[in-house]
Design a protein around this motif. Structure first.
Motif, PDB file in Angstrom:
ATOM      1  N   MET A   1      16.237 -14.159  33.364  1.00 39.78           N
ATOM      2  CA  MET A   1      15.880 -13.483  32.117  1.00 39.78           C
ATOM      3  C   MET A   1      14.500 -13.969  31.683  1.00 39.78           C
ATOM      4  SD  MET A   1      17.914 -13.313  28.492  1.00 39.78           S
ATOM      5  CE  MET A   1      19.306 -12.503  29.241  1.00 39.78           C
ATOM      6  N   ASN A   2      13.750 -13.096  31.053  1.00 44.18           N
ATOM      7  CA  ASN A   2      12.407 -13.494  30.650  1.00 44.18           C
ATOM      8  C   ASN A   2      12.447 -14.283  29.331  1.00 44.18           C
ATOM      9  OD1 ASN A   2      11.929 -11.811  28.291  1.00 44.18           O
ATOM     10  ND2 ASN A   2      11.831 -10.071  29.691  1.00 44.18           N
ATOM     11  N   PRO A   3      11.451 -15.122  29.099  1.00 47.51           N
ATOM     12  CA  PRO A   3      11.447 -15.992  27.910  1.00 47.51           C
ATOM     13  C   PRO A   3      11.520 -15.226  26.577  1.00 47.51           C
ATOM     14  CG  PRO A   3       9.762 -16.695  29.459  1.00 47.51           C
ATOM     15  CD  PRO A   3      10.320 -15.403  29.978  1.00 47.51           C
ATOM     16  N   ALA A   4      10.856 -14.088  26.495  1.00 50.45           N
ATOM     17  CA  ALA A   4      10.894 -13.326  25.241  1.00 50.45           C
ATOM     18  C   ALA A   4      12.313 -12.846  24.949  1.00 50.45           C
ATOM     19  CB  ALA A   4       9.922 -12.152  25.301  1.00 50.45           C
ATOM     20  N   ALA A   5      13.001 -12.343  25.953  1.00 48.94           N
ATOM     21  CA  ALA A   5      14.372 -11.874  25.762  1.00 48.94           C
ATOM     22  C   ALA A   5      15.282 -13.033  25.361  1.00 48.94           C
ATOM     23  CB  ALA A   5      14.882 -11.194  27.031  1.00 48.94           C
ATOM     24  N   PHE A   8      14.591 -13.878  21.597  1.00 44.77           N
ATOM     25  CA  PHE A   8      15.133 -12.925  20.632  1.00 44.77           C
ATOM     26  C   PHE A   8      16.653 -12.904  20.644  1.00 44.77           C
ATOM     27  CE2 PHE A   8      10.755 -11.325  20.958  1.00 44.77           C
ATOM     28  CZ  PHE A   8      10.426 -11.444  19.616  1.00 44.77           C
ATOM     29  N   ARG A   9      17.282 -13.128  21.790  1.00 38.99           N
ATOM     30  CA  ARG A   9      18.738 -13.214  21.848  1.00 38.99           C
ATOM     31  C   ARG A   9      19.217 -14.425  21.038  1.00 38.99           C
ATOM     32  NH1 ARG A   9      21.321 -10.370  24.908  1.00 38.99           N
ATOM     33  NH2 ARG A   9      19.772 -10.232  26.560  1.00 38.99           N
ATOM     34  N   ALA A  10      18.547 -15.543  21.197  1.00 37.91           N
ATOM     35  CA  ALA A  10      18.917 -16.745  20.438  1.00 37.91           C
ATOM     36  C   ALA A  10      18.666 -16.541  18.953  1.00 37.91           C
ATOM     37  CB  ALA A  10      18.127 -17.948  20.953  1.00 37.91           C
ATOM     38  N   GLU A  15      20.708 -15.707  13.070  1.00 39.44           N
ATOM     39  CA  GLU A  15      20.337 -15.009  11.836  1.00 39.44           C
ATOM     40  C   GLU A  15      21.394 -13.961  11.523  1.00 39.44           C
ATOM     41  OE1 GLU A  15      15.471 -15.222  12.085  1.00 39.44           O
ATOM     42  OE2 GLU A  15      16.469 -13.337  12.597  1.00 39.44           O
ATOM     43  N   ILE A  16      21.451 -13.591  10.237  1.00 40.12           N
ATOM     44  CA  ILE A  16      22.356 -12.533   9.811  1.00 40.12           C
ATOM     45  C   ILE A  16      21.644 -11.721   8.735  1.00 40.12           C
ATOM     46  CG2 ILE A  16      23.534 -14.057   8.159  1.00 40.12           C
ATOM     47  CD1 ILE A  16      26.136 -12.419   8.817  1.00 40.12           C
ATOM     48  N   ASP A  17      21.783 -10.429   8.798  1.00 39.41           N
ATOM     49  CA  ASP A  17      21.143  -9.501   7.881  1.00 39.41           C
ATOM     50  C   ASP A  17      21.854  -9.517   6.524  1.00 39.41           C
ATOM     51  OD1 ASP A  17      21.311  -6.361   6.939  1.00 39.41           O
ATOM     52  OD2 ASP A  17      19.354  -6.902   7.756  1.00 39.41           O
TER      53      ASP A  17
END
Length: 144
Positions: A1-5, A8-10, A15-17
């Motif tokens: 998996m790429n670092p950006a993905a 953002f997954r982490a 976080e919660i909206d």
């Protein structure tokens, strides 16, 4: 998996909206914690939230919140990183913790109820920040 993905997954895991929090209250298997100072709490807070300023989390959290309890923290809003410091403090104590994005600012801007000494009231939702309003009427061009 790429670092950006991975990043953002982490990020989404921790976080919660605002609207997700609102939809899960009351209860929802979590304790909602307002991490701001007393004067800010008194200006208005989310009904049912626990007031625990960030500076007091290391000494007081374990006496107020059972170990293993899911914690959601919030502070002012996107221009404030107070809830990030609070989330870190809870994480260092071993709590499963999430940060409510947007803070109390976006809670109120979504027209959700805020509690003060005068009671609980909800303002008008800002169409720019909430999808929970009826759609604005579409403008039709005048007939030629």
């Amino acid at each position: 998996m790429n670092p950006a993905a991975e990043y953002f997954r982490a990020k989404l895991h921790f976080e919660i909206d605002v609207m997700d929090v609102a939809d899960s209250l009351p209860g929802g298997g979590m304790v909602l914690v307002d991490t701001r100072r007393r004067v800010s709490w008194e200006h208005g807070h989310i009904q049912g939230a626990l007031h625990l300023p960030t500076a007091h989390i290391p000494e007081q959290a374990q006496g107020l919140i059972p170990a293993g309890t899911n914690v959601v923290v919030y502070s002012w809003g996107p221009g404030c990183n107070g809830s990030t410091f609070a989330a870190l403090a809870f994480a260092e104590l071993g709590y499963p913790v999430r940060e409510m994005t947007g803070g109390i600012e976006y809670w109120a801007r979504n027209g959700l109820p805020v509690e003060t000494a005068d009671g609980v009231s909800a303002g008008t939702a800002d169409r720019l920040v909430t999808a929970h309003l009826p759609a604005a009427p579409e403008l039709t061009p005048p007939a030629s």
